[in-house]
Design a protein around this motif. Structure first.
Motif, mmCIF file in Angstrom:
data_model
loop_
_atom_site.group_PDB
_atom_site.id
_atom_site.type_symbol
_atom_site.label_atom_id
_atom_site.label_comp_id
_atom_site.label_asym_id
_atom_site.label_seq_id
_atom_site.Cartn_x
_atom_site.Cartn_y
_atom_site.Cartn_z
ATOM 1 N N GLN A 325 -1.354 -24.271 37.814
ATOM 2 C CA GLN A 325 0.103 -24.378 37.713
ATOM 3 C C GLN A 325 0.500 -24.100 36.268
ATOM 4 O OE1 GLN A 325 1.923 -24.847 40.415
ATOM 5 N NE2 GLN A 325 0.141 -25.139 41.721
ATOM 6 N N GLU A 472 0.829 -17.813 39.716
ATOM 7 C CA GLU A 472 2.225 -18.201 39.935
ATOM 8 C C GLU A 472 3.018 -17.068 40.577
ATOM 9 O OE1 GLU A 472 5.196 -18.858 36.622
ATOM 10 O OE2 GLU A 472 4.907 -20.926 37.280
ATOM 11 N N ILE A 475 2.507 -17.015 44.286
ATOM 12 C CA ILE A 475 3.017 -18.109 45.121
ATOM 13 C C ILE A 475 4.499 -18.401 44.895
ATOM 14 C CG2 ILE A 475 0.750 -19.206 45.222
ATOM 15 C CD1 ILE A 475 1.783 -21.241 43.172
ATOM 16 N N THR A 476 5.167 -17.637 44.028
ATOM 17 C CA THR A 476 6.582 -17.912 43.735
ATOM 18 C C THR A 476 7.481 -16.754 44.123
ATOM 19 O OG1 THR A 476 6.295 -17.133 41.455
ATOM 20 C CG2 THR A 476 6.081 -19.495 41.841
ATOM 21 N N TYR A 483 8.693 -21.793 44.559
ATOM 22 C CA TYR A 483 7.628 -21.452 45.495
ATOM 23 C C TYR A 483 8.210 -20.714 46.695
ATOM 24 C CZ TYR A 483 4.820 -24.823 42.874
ATOM 25 O OH TYR A 483 4.158 -25.486 41.878
ATOM 26 N N HIS A 484 7.404 -19.797 47.231
ATOM 27 C CA HIS A 484 7.896 -19.090 48.414
ATOM 28 C C HIS A 484 7.466 -19.828 49.697
ATOM 29 C CE1 HIS A 484 3.867 -17.660 48.869
ATOM 30 N NE2 HIS A 484 3.934 -16.739 47.922
ATOM 31 N N TYR A 487 3.559 -20.556 50.586
ATOM 32 C CA TYR A 487 2.920 -21.579 49.767
ATOM 33 C C TYR A 487 3.471 -22.962 50.110
ATOM 34 C CZ TYR A 487 1.402 -24.278 45.710
ATOM 35 O OH TYR A 487 0.850 -25.240 44.905
ATOM 36 N N PHE A 488 4.785 -23.025 50.392
ATOM 37 C CA PHE A 488 5.399 -24.300 50.739
ATOM 38 C C PHE A 488 4.765 -24.888 52.007
ATOM 39 C CE2 PHE A 488 8.516 -26.678 53.237
ATOM 40 C CZ PHE A 488 8.793 -27.705 52.351
ATOM 41 N N ARG A 491 1.469 -26.509 51.110
ATOM 42 C CA ARG A 491 1.645 -27.794 50.443
ATOM 43 C C ARG A 491 2.182 -28.865 51.404
ATOM 44 N NH1 ARG A 491 1.792 -28.318 44.993
ATOM 45 N NH2 ARG A 491 1.670 -30.525 45.610
ATOM 46 N N ILE A 548 8.346 -31.031 45.296
ATOM 47 C CA ILE A 548 8.015 -29.627 45.549
ATOM 48 C C ILE A 548 9.248 -28.924 46.105
ATOM 49 C CG2 ILE A 548 6.501 -28.060 46.834
ATOM 50 C CD1 ILE A 548 4.586 -30.580 47.067
ATOM 51 N N ALA A 550 11.064 -25.109 47.168
ATOM 52 C CA ALA A 550 10.751 -23.726 47.521
ATOM 53 C C ALA A 550 11.998 -23.034 48.068
ATOM 54 C CB ALA A 550 9.632 -23.686 48.557
#
Length: 655
Positions: A325, A472, A475-476, A483-484, A487-488, A491, A548, A550
């Motif tokens: 991260q 990053e 995943i962003t 976050y896209h 990835y969300f 998590r 978190i 996204a």
């Protein structure tokens, strides 16, 4: 006469001339090196002329020792005189350049007097008389005016000492910075130079003494060169300890060598025994456990009272490669520096917009309004300098070595963030970041070992930052930097599993920008993109580090709140029993909603109002809950909020 001077038969080798030979080579090499290091710097130029004067003196003494005849020795005696009379003046000019003092009448007076003495040395025996033969060879003797020259010499030195002590007093009253250390070491160097005047004793006493003052002269130049001119300050204490440790290790190696030779040479001969001994010593040195013991003992002896040199690097390298991260990584780098170097202010710049500008990505000890607005563009003086020089920029060193206008152009307004040491972070020859360190809290200077560790940290950080940046990006979301969707979901599944395992509550907020399609149709997609970025930024500011967020898709955002119930517990006891934080998901959602509603979004020079609708749901950690069902509940609550008129919060549990 010239034929006699260049005739090698008029010279003979003597071991007494070895110190002068070493000093001559040293002054020639050091002077040229310092000059070419920065030929525009006044302090480098003046130090070069000082080395030149010392070279003339020592080379002349070397040649007079080697001379066989008195006429040849007399020539070199005059040669020596020219170097000696200019030593005090060139050192004085170097000193006032170091102290950044303007030339006064005394400077020009000393130059004029030195020139007169140099003329007398080359044409008369008034300063240095006919050489006298000693047990080590010929050496110069004093002329009638030599006491007057000594009076002039010591008056120049006394004048500089007065200026130095005045500056030393000012520096000691302020921050114990690099400047203070430089003045302190320079005073030490000039003290050694006065000790070198012991070379004049044979002129005034009826004894044949070897002129061993060269040792002090050599030490003087060494301290000056390595503590002031170069880009690092020499830590005398550590240099001495390194030398002692080196001697100890060498003594141990010789001891082992002696034992092996004593035991084996009677069987295999001296030469073969020597090879065997060397092989064993080298093998012992490279053998892991033995080498580690030596390294630990060395570090403990050399760096005692500071920090574990190897430990810091090992800890940092291990952590840096494991943190993916980017924000966490940058915070870790800053925290590591603060903890190990006691730095009062730290700022870490990262390249943005394909390197066109650098912004503060992590900091310590700086106000938020400064970190938010401070920018360095690619044409900025310090960025350009670091890109070209690829080395550390130490403010107080460069203040001395660079002309005033050039220093101001490079350093700019970095003083507003307290930048004293500026370290470039390169990855594949590209300037990825800039690390700025302020003064230490203790007032102690950054020594060579600090610089070594910081250089190593910068190299490790460059690789770690690049890896984290790539991760990053993967995943962003490119627009909002959140976050896209994919990835969300990953998590979310992890947090649901953790919630069930530890029976912690977990809440989910899904929100949508009201009438966003209409907004896009009216103002355009570029304006819509600015609103999306603005809303994302506002949501992020109202969340904790553990939350978190996204971009779920289009104008939809999702927020995952670990260890957060639908409604917060009011008392500490209730929070402990329920394993939740004081603020509930509904309260957090309301804070986000109200902040967005109150914010004025600037679009096409207009201040526009934007509202959002939010759906909230929670899982208490009991029973079963999959990711799809959890999202579906939040989505239904969001849909209900829109049905009720938008700009509202609805919970699934109340439907």
């Amino acid at each position: 006469m010239l034929q006699e001077i260049i005739n090698l038969n008029n010279y003979h080798w003597t071991s007494y001339a070895i110190p002068q030979l070493v000093c001559s080579i040293y002054f020639a090499v050091m002077g040229i090196f310092i000059l070419f290091n920065n030929p525009r710097s006044k302090i480098n130029i003046s130090f070069f002329f000082s080395c030149a004067s010392f070279f003339v003196w020592q080379f002349g003494v070397l040649m007079i020792f080697l001379s066989r005849t008195e006429p040849v020795a007399a020539f070199w005696s005059r040669f020596i005189g020219v170097g000696v009379v200019y030593i005090c003046t060139t050192l004085y000019i170097f000193g006032i350049n170091f102290l950044r003092i303007r030339n006064t009448w005394f400077t020009y007076f000393s130059i004029a007097v030195s020139t007169i003495f140099a003329f007398l040395c080359t044409n008369t025996y008034l300063i240095l008389d006919v050489p006298k033969l000693h047990f080590y060879g010929y050496n110069f003797t004093r002329g009638k005016l030599h006491p007057i020259f000594l009076l002039f010499f010591f008056s120049v030195v006394a004048r500089f000492w007065y200026l130095m002590f005045r500056e030393y007093k000012k520096a000691s009253e302020g921050v114990n910075s690099i400047r203070f250390a430089q003045i302190k070491y320079t005073l030490l160097a000039y003290s050694l130079l006065i000790c070198a005047s012991i070379d004049y004793l044979p002129m005034y006493i009826p004894y044949h003494l070897y002129p061993f003052g060269d040792i002090f002269v050599f030490s003087f130049t060494n301290i000056i060169a390595y503590t002031i001119i170069r880009h690092r300050l020499m830590d005398v204490d550590i240099v001495i300890r390194r030398g002692i440790m080196g001697i100890v290790i060498l003594a141990l190696a010789l001891f082992v060598h002696t034992i092996i030779i004593t035991i084996t040479q009677r069987y295999i001969g001296y030469i073969l025994s020597s090879f065997v001994s060397m092989g064993i010593i080298i093998a012992l040195f490279f053998y892991g456990p033995v080498r580690n013991i030596f390294q630990q003992v060395t570090d403990k002896f050399i760096y005692r009272g500071r920090y574990d040199y190897q430990g810091v690097l090992k800890q940092a390298t291990k952590a840096l490669v494991s943190i993916l991260q980017l924000d966490n990584l940058l915070d870790y780098i800053v925290k590591l520096i603060v903890q190990n170097f006691d730095t009062k202010k730290v700022s870490l710049f990262l390249a943005r917009n394909e390197g066109s500008e650098y912004t503060i990505a992590a900091s310590y000890g700086l106000k938020e309004e400064i970190t938010g607005r401070f920018r360095l563009n690619c044409k900025n003086g310090i960025v350009k300098w670091l890109s070209e020089k690829k080395t550390v920029f130490v403010k107080e060193e460069k203040e001395i070595s660079l002309p005033g206008e050039e220093f101001n152009r490079i350093y700019g307004d970095l003083g507003s963030i307290g930048a004293e040491v500026i370290i470039p972070i390169f990855y594949k020859d590209k300037l990825k970041g800039i690390l700025n360190l302020g003064h230490k809290g203790s007032g102690v200077i950054y020594n060579q070992q600090d610089m070594d560790i910081l250089d190593s940290l910068a190299d490790s950080s460059a690789i770690a930052i690049e890896n984290a940046s790539v991760y990053e990006e993967a995943i962003t979301d490119g627009l909002t930097k959140l976050y896209h969707h994919k990835y969300f979901l990953t998590r979310l599944k992890e947090e649901l599993a953790r919630s069930r395992r530890y029976m912690y509550p977990l809440s989910l907020i899904m929100l949508d920008i009201d009438y966003f399609k209409t907004f896009n149709d009216k103002y355009g997609h570029l304006a819509g993109d600015e609103v999306l970025k603005g809303v994302a930024s506002l949501i992020k500011k109202n969340l904790r580090e553990t939350d978190i967020i996204a971009r779920y898709g289009g104008e939809e955002f999702v927020v995952l709140l670990p260890q957060t119930a639908l409604k917060g517990a009011e008392t500490a006891g209730a929070r402990l029993l329920a394993k939740v934080v004081s603020e509930g998901a509904v309260q957090i959602a309301e804070r986000i909603r109200s902040n967005v509603e109150l914010n004025k979004f600037v679009v096409l020079d207009q201040h526009l109002k934007i509202t959002i609708s939010l759906g909230v749901t929670s899982f208490e950690g009991h029973g079963e809950m999959d990711a799809e069902e959890f999202i579906s509940r939040a989505d239904k609550a969001l849909y209900k909020a829109k049905e009720l008129g938008r700009n509202k919060i609805e919970t699934y549990e109340n439907m």
